[in-house]
Scaffold this motif. Structure first.
Motif, PDB file in Angstrom:
ATOM      1  N   ILE A   1       0.861  -1.186   0.000  1.00 27.97           N
ATOM      2  CA  ILE A   1       0.000   0.000   0.000  1.00 27.97           C
ATOM      3  C   ILE A   1       0.900   1.240   0.000  1.00 27.97           C
ATOM      4  O   ILE A   1       1.802   1.361   0.842  1.00 27.97           O
ATOM      5  N   HIS A   2       0.639   2.142  -0.933  1.00 29.81           N
ATOM      6  CA  HIS A   2       1.423   3.379  -0.996  1.00 29.81           C
ATOM      7  C   HIS A   2       0.493   4.572  -0.864  1.00 29.81           C
ATOM      8  O   HIS A   2      -0.348   4.824  -1.733  1.00 29.81           O
ATOM      9  N   LEU A   3       0.620   5.263   0.251  1.00 30.71           N
ATOM     10  CA  LEU A   3      -0.195   6.444   0.548  1.00 30.71           C
ATOM     11  C   LEU A   3      -1.685   6.166   0.342  1.00 30.71           C
ATOM     12  O   LEU A   3      -2.406   6.915  -0.310  1.00 30.71           O
ATOM     13  N   GLY A   4      -2.124   5.060   0.898  1.00 26.52           N
ATOM     14  CA  GLY A   4      -3.540   4.701   0.874  1.00 26.52           C
ATOM     15  C   GLY A   4      -4.005   3.989  -0.387  1.00 26.52           C
ATOM     16  O   GLY A   4      -5.176   3.590  -0.469  1.00 26.52           O
ATOM     17  N   GLU A   5      -3.142   3.771  -1.378  1.00 26.01           N
ATOM     18  CA  GLU A   5      -3.517   3.122  -2.638  1.00 26.01           C
ATOM     19  C   GLU A   5      -2.798   1.783  -2.781  1.00 26.01           C
ATOM     20  O   GLU A   5      -1.613   1.663  -2.443  1.00 26.01           O
ATOM     21  N   LYS A   6      -3.526   0.778  -3.305  1.00 32.35           N
ATOM     22  CA  LYS A   6      -2.927  -0.540  -3.511  1.00 32.35           C
ATOM     23  C   LYS A   6      -1.928  -0.523  -4.664  1.00 32.35           C
ATOM     24  O   LYS A   6      -2.123   0.161  -5.670  1.00 32.35           O
ATOM     25  N   ASN A   7      -0.889  -1.292  -4.498  1.00 35.63           N
ATOM     26  CA  ASN A   7       0.077  -1.501  -5.563  1.00 35.63           C
ATOM     27  C   ASN A   7      -0.410  -2.648  -6.437  1.00 35.63           C
ATOM     28  O   ASN A   7      -0.358  -3.817  -6.046  1.00 35.63           O
ATOM     29  N   LYS A   8      -0.917  -2.355  -7.616  1.00 37.99           N
ATOM     30  CA  LYS A   8      -1.514  -3.358  -8.499  1.00 37.99           C
ATOM     31  C   LYS A   8      -0.475  -4.130  -9.300  1.00 37.99           C
ATOM     32  O   LYS A   8      -0.835  -4.993 -10.111  1.00 37.99           O
ATOM     33  N   ASP A   9       0.789  -3.829  -9.092  1.00 39.65           N
ATOM     34  CA  ASP A   9       1.840  -4.546  -9.811  1.00 39.65           C
ATOM     35  C   ASP A   9       2.230  -5.846  -9.111  1.00 39.65           C
ATOM     36  O   ASP A   9       2.981  -6.644  -9.678  1.00 39.65           O
ATOM     37  N   ILE A  10       1.737  -6.074  -7.920  1.00 41.72           N
ATOM     38  CA  ILE A  10       2.062  -7.316  -7.215  1.00 41.72           C
ATOM     39  C   ILE A  10       0.972  -8.360  -7.508  1.00 41.72           C
ATOM     40  O   ILE A  10      -0.160  -8.022  -7.822  1.00 41.72           O
ATOM     41  N   GLU A  11       1.349  -9.611  -7.366  1.00 38.39           N
ATOM     42  CA  GLU A  11       0.471 -10.712  -7.776  1.00 38.39           C
ATOM     43  C   GLU A  11      -0.772 -10.831  -6.908  1.00 38.39           C
ATOM     44  O   GLU A  11      -1.849 -11.160  -7.395  1.00 38.39           O
ATOM     45  N   ARG A  12      -0.658 -10.572  -5.633  1.00 42.90           N
ATOM     46  CA  ARG A  12      -1.772 -10.797  -4.715  1.00 42.90           C
ATOM     47  C   ARG A  12      -2.546  -9.525  -4.387  1.00 42.90           C
ATOM     48  O   ARG A  12      -3.221  -9.461  -3.361  1.00 42.90           O
ATOM     49  N   HIS A  13      -2.487  -8.535  -5.231  1.00 41.24           N
ATOM     50  CA  HIS A  13      -3.139  -7.260  -4.914  1.00 41.24           C
ATOM     51  C   HIS A  13      -4.660  -7.407  -4.799  1.00 41.24           C
ATOM     52  O   HIS A  13      -5.310  -6.655  -4.077  1.00 41.24           O
ATOM     53  N   GLU A  14      -5.249  -8.394  -5.495  1.00 38.54           N
ATOM     54  CA  GLU A  14      -6.700  -8.568  -5.434  1.00 38.54           C
ATOM     55  C   GLU A  14      -7.161  -9.062  -4.059  1.00 38.54           C
ATOM     56  O   GLU A  14      -8.324  -8.895  -3.697  1.00 38.54           O
ATOM     57  N   ARG A  15      -6.263  -9.654  -3.296  1.00 33.12           N
ATOM     58  CA  ARG A  15      -6.632 -10.158  -1.961  1.00 33.12           C
ATOM     59  C   ARG A  15      -6.385  -9.133  -0.862  1.00 33.12           C
ATOM     60  O   ARG A  15      -6.643  -9.401   0.301  1.00 33.12           O
ATOM     61  N   LEU A  16      -5.885  -7.976  -1.238  1.00 32.89           N
ATOM     62  CA  LEU A  16      -5.542  -6.946  -0.265  1.00 32.89           C
ATOM     63  C   LEU A  16      -6.586  -5.840  -0.249  1.00 32.89           C
ATOM     64  O   LEU A  16      -7.185  -5.513  -1.283  1.00 32.89           O
ATOM     65  N   SER A  17      -6.780  -5.267   0.925  1.00 31.80           N
ATOM     66  CA  SER A  17      -7.644  -4.093   1.064  1.00 31.80           C
ATOM     67  C   SER A  17      -7.227  -3.327   2.314  1.00 31.80           C
ATOM     68  O   SER A  17      -6.642  -3.893   3.238  1.00 31.80           O
ATOM     69  N   LEU A  18      -7.542  -2.042   2.311  1.00 29.66           N
ATOM     70  CA  LEU A  18      -7.188  -1.173   3.438  1.00 29.66           C
ATOM     71  C   LEU A  18      -8.437  -0.884   4.245  1.00 29.66           C
ATOM     72  O   LEU A  18      -9.462  -0.450   3.710  1.00 29.66           O
ATOM     73  N   GLY A  19      -8.365  -1.141   5.561  1.00 32.43           N
ATOM     74  CA  GLY A  19      -9.510  -0.908   6.430  1.00 32.43           C
ATOM     75  C   GLY A  19      -9.685   0.562   6.753  1.00 32.43           C
ATOM     76  O   GLY A  19      -8.813   1.405   6.488  1.00 32.43           O
ATOM     77  N   SER A  20     -10.834   0.883   7.327  1.00 29.49           N
ATOM     78  CA  SER A  20     -11.117   2.275   7.693  1.00 29.49           C
ATOM     79  C   SER A  20     -10.175   2.784   8.774  1.00 29.49           C
ATOM     80  O   SER A  20      -9.966   3.998   8.909  1.00 29.49           O
ATOM     81  N   ASP A  21      -9.595   1.872   9.569  1.00 21.67           N
ATOM     82  CA  ASP A  21      -8.624   2.256  10.596  1.00 21.67           C
ATOM     83  C   ASP A  21      -7.196   2.080  10.102  1.00 21.67           C
ATOM     84  O   ASP A  21      -6.254   1.995  10.905  1.00 21.67           O
ATOM     85  N   CYS A  22      -7.044   1.984   8.774  1.00 23.33           N
ATOM     86  CA  CYS A  22      -5.741   1.854   8.109  1.00 23.33           C
ATOM     87  C   CYS A  22      -5.110   0.478   8.310  1.00 23.33           C
ATOM     88  O   CYS A  22      -3.908   0.289   8.036  1.00 23.33           O
ATOM     89  N   SER A  23      -5.869  -0.472   8.816  1.00 20.12           N
ATOM     90  CA  SER A  23      -5.359  -1.842   8.951  1.00 20.12           C
ATOM     91  C   SER A  23      -5.286  -2.497   7.568  1.00 20.12           C
ATOM     92  O   SER A  23      -5.998  -2.109   6.631  1.00 20.12           O
ATOM     93  N   LEU A  24      -4.434  -3.509   7.465  1.00 21.92           N
ATOM     94  CA  LEU A  24      -4.267  -4.238   6.207  1.00 21.92           C
ATOM     95  C   LEU A  24      -5.051  -5.543   6.292  1.00 21.92           C
ATOM     96  O   LEU A  24      -4.803  -6.374   7.176  1.00 21.92           O
ATOM     97  N   ASN A  25      -5.997  -5.732   5.360  1.00 18.78           N
ATOM     98  CA  ASN A  25      -6.817  -6.943   5.315  1.00 18.78           C
ATOM     99  C   ASN A  25      -6.330  -7.838   4.172  1.00 18.78           C
ATOM    100  O   ASN A  25      -6.155  -7.371   3.037  1.00 18.78           O
TER     101      ASN A  25
END
Length: 344
Positions: A68-92
């Motif tokens: 995650i770079h400044l609140g945005e997902k890095n779509k160049d990595i293979e597993r980016h579809e399984r990642l998300s940023l929570g409302s408390d900035c946690s990584l899911n």
């Protein structure tokens, strides 16, 4: 006495490094089973997650990778579809795999015009992934099967029940939750504390079908996560597979016998109906023949010409009728014949 003080000081430094990590990063331990979803907390988050950056590293990587770079997902990595940023900035992370274990660091960056400065200390997470695998893909009764339970960690930790500060421990329990005893002759349990692996070997019986075995991991004497393995036997045992073939053969023979019996019954019914129809026809013919009567009529008359020229008073005209009750054998034997005769 001073040596003892130095040893105590070194012990406190070692304990502090395990709890807080290196370079002043405050690390927390998160344990998760493979296939589940996990939430990694960011303890230094600001009000706006647009300043949040998540990076990841494990022992297979030379450098950290930005997820995650400044609140945005890095779509160049293979597993980016399984990642998300929570409302408390946690990584899911969804559907955790053994490749997801490692060290995760959450940072906060603020600034304008492309110039950003890191704010506050880093927040780190050690993600430990527990996974169970089997020595055989196809399991059947009578087969000796080994189940491997492994904890994937970075940096590598020791899984034993010693007096170390982290006290990470692996053990097997049955479906009732009772810990399996290493001394039990029904099982063979072995472990490798350095690689954090514990194996369970057992020869499966018929009653082991659908039985559950569970591997637990404890951290500081608290169960953090577990993985359940269910035994699904493709065939219970040879004693159950052989009768199944015999049963199929018996069913086939029974079906054939029923088919033959049904054919015989149908033939008897047809034969009986045929005999009944033929008997009825003969009775009808007999009745008809009994009712038939033959009438034979003999008419004696004198031709007109003879009556005109040879009429005499002594001519007698007679009519003879004959009736017979003899049955007619065939149509050819029966003809209607009328004979005219003149009697002078």
């Amino acid at each position: 006495m001073s040596d003892n003080n130095h040893l105590c000081l070194l012990g406190l430094i070692f304990l502090s490094s395990l709890l807080t990590g290196v370079s002043g990063v405050d690390y927390v331990h998160v344990f998760i089973s493979s296939g589940e979803d996990v939430r990694l907390p960011c303890n230094n988050a600001l009000q706006d997650c647009n300043s949040t950056t998540w990076s990841y590293n494990n022992r297979f990587r030379d450098s950290a990778v930005e997820l995650i770079h400044l609140g945005e997902k890095n779509k160049d990595i293979e597993r980016h579809e399984r990642l998300s940023l929570g409302s408390d900035c946690s990584l899911n992370i969804r559907n955790i795999s053994t490749e997801d274990y490692g060290s995760y660091i959450c940072q906060q960056w603020t600034g304008e015009n492309g110039k950003h400065q890191k704010q506050g200390p880093d927040a780190g997470v050690y993600l430990h992934v527990l996974h169970v695998s089997s020595s055989h893909t196809e399991i059947s009764a009578g087969l000796s099967v080994t189940l491997f339970c492994r904890l994937y960690s970075y940096p590598r930790v020791s899984c034993d029940d010693s007096g170390r500060s982290e006290r990470i421990h692996l053990f097997w329990v049955n479906q009732a939750g009772v810990k399996l005893n290493i001394s039990d002759s029904r099982y063979q349990i072995s472990s490798s504390s350095d690689q954090c692996i514990i194996s369970l070997n057992k020869t499966l019986l018929n009653e082991d079908h659908n039985r559950e075995w569970r591997c637990n991991v404890t951290h500081r004497d608290q169960v953090k996560t577990s993985v359940t393995y269910t035994v699904n036997s493709s065939a219970r045992a040879d004693t159950t597979t052989e009768p199944s073939h015999t049963k199929v053969a018996v069913i086939s023979v029974s079906v054939a016998a029923i088919a033959v019996l049904l054919a015989a019954v149908l033939w008897l019914i047809w034969r009986k109906r045929a005999d009944s129809d033929r008997g009825t026809g003969e009775a009808v013919v007999k009745d008809e023949n009994d009712d038939k009567k033959t009438y034979e009529t003999i008419n004696m008359d004198t031709p007109a010409a003879a009556r005109e020229h040879e009429r005499t008073d002594d001519v007698t005209y007679s009519e003879v009728s004959s009736t017979s009750k003899k049955p007619v054998k065939s149509l050819k034997d029966h003809t209607d014949t009328v004979t005219y005769a003149t009697i002078r």
